[in-house]
Design an enzyme around this catalytic site. Sequence first.
Site, short mmCIF file in Angstrom:
data_model
loop_
_atom_site.label_atom_id
_atom_site.label_comp_id
_atom_site.label_asym_id
_atom_site.label_seq_id
_atom_site.Cartn_x
_atom_site.Cartn_y
_atom_site.Cartn_z
CB SER A 154 88.78 -85.10 27.68
OG SER A 154 89.26 -84.43 26.74
CE LYS B 148 91.50 -85.20 25.28
NZ LYS B 148 91.81 -83.91 26.46
O1 DON Z 1 90.10 -81.16 22.01
C1 DON Z 1 89.02 -81.61 22.36
O2 DON Z 1 88.62 -79.75 22.95
C2 DON Z 1 87.45 -82.64 22.56
N1 DON Z 1 87.20 -82.87 22.29
C3 DON Z 1 88.33 -82.86 24.19
C4 DON Z 1 87.73 -81.72 24.98
C5 DON Z 1 87.61 -82.04 26.03
O3 DON Z 1 87.14 -83.10 26.26
C6 DON Z 1 87.98 -81.66 27.70
N2 DON Z 1 87.07 -81.92 28.71
N3 DON Z 1 86.85 -81.84 29.72
#
Ligand code: DON
Length: 315
Positions: free
Chosen positions: A64, A67
């Site tokens: 994430s 993002k």
């Molecule tokens: O979409 C997802 O669940 C993962 N690719 C990214 C989520 C994430 O990194 C949340 N952060 N702490």
Amino acid sequence: MPQLETVVAEIAAEMAARPDRGTVATYIPELGRVDPNQFAIAVALEDGSTVCGGDCGTSFSIQSVSKVFTLTLALGLAGDRLWNRVGREPSGSRFNSIVQLEQERGIPRNPFINAGAIAVTDTILSGHQPREALGEILRFLQFLADDDGVHIDRAVAASEERSGFNNRALANFMKGFGVIENTVDYVLGVYFHHCAIAMTARQLAKAGSFLAHQGRNPATGHSVVTAERARRINAIMLTCGHYDGSGEFAYRVGLPGKSGVGGAILAIVPGKASVAVWSPGLDASGNSHLGRIALEKLTARMGWSVFGAPTMADG
Ligand code: DON
């Protein structure tokens, strides 16, 4: 003020010795294979130098944290029109929650929860083939880090493609409300792959440097965004960057920050530094356990909280 080099070395040694390491994410099976006994910290400074400690040369899945960079790209493409399809308020719920989406007619609360980041990826994809959009995102990170070694971990991307049922639900739900323009499978393909970008702590700290210096990367001299945009991205990182743990992160660390389930956190010290920490074990909110503790120690010892430096009375 103590020397940054000393503080970074002390923190790396303290983190290496701690028995509490959090829990590695397993809902993306490939991430579950990462050794939790790793820790890295890198601080990129205004003079272009980087101070590192721990496993600084090891690549990890930024997840994430990507993002922040897709938001930067999407704002460059759509400008303030982006805010018609994504909000900028903290959600107070988990990163992959679906509950608010129904009440708020498919408009995600902010660009950092999964639903919001998927809508941001859709913005970048419009008018392009998925391969081009992904190439755009990867090259942007290589440009920011000034390093062609930034790459996509195909095994992590494939692992999330196979297990990303929750994200499929979020994306289809938004498509039902007309918030997603492109084919859902294409949007998710780009999203899973940008989450699977792999970087070292040193590369990530350098990539975030433009946010600490009014939109300009001091190491390369490149102007990336306006000072106003950098300030606003930092504001969203502070309020939304750690999901339902954002208040706790602001309270303890006091910096704009963005976490990822791979265990990375990018934190910005406006006017001073861009900091990347990485340790794969997570806390209950899905944020790096030791990463957060390391940042708390760094800001306390360097007096780097955006809310003011500690005084003698702090004890
Ligand atoms: O979409 C997802 O669940 C993962 N690719 C990214 C989520 C994430 O990194 C949340 N952060 N702490």
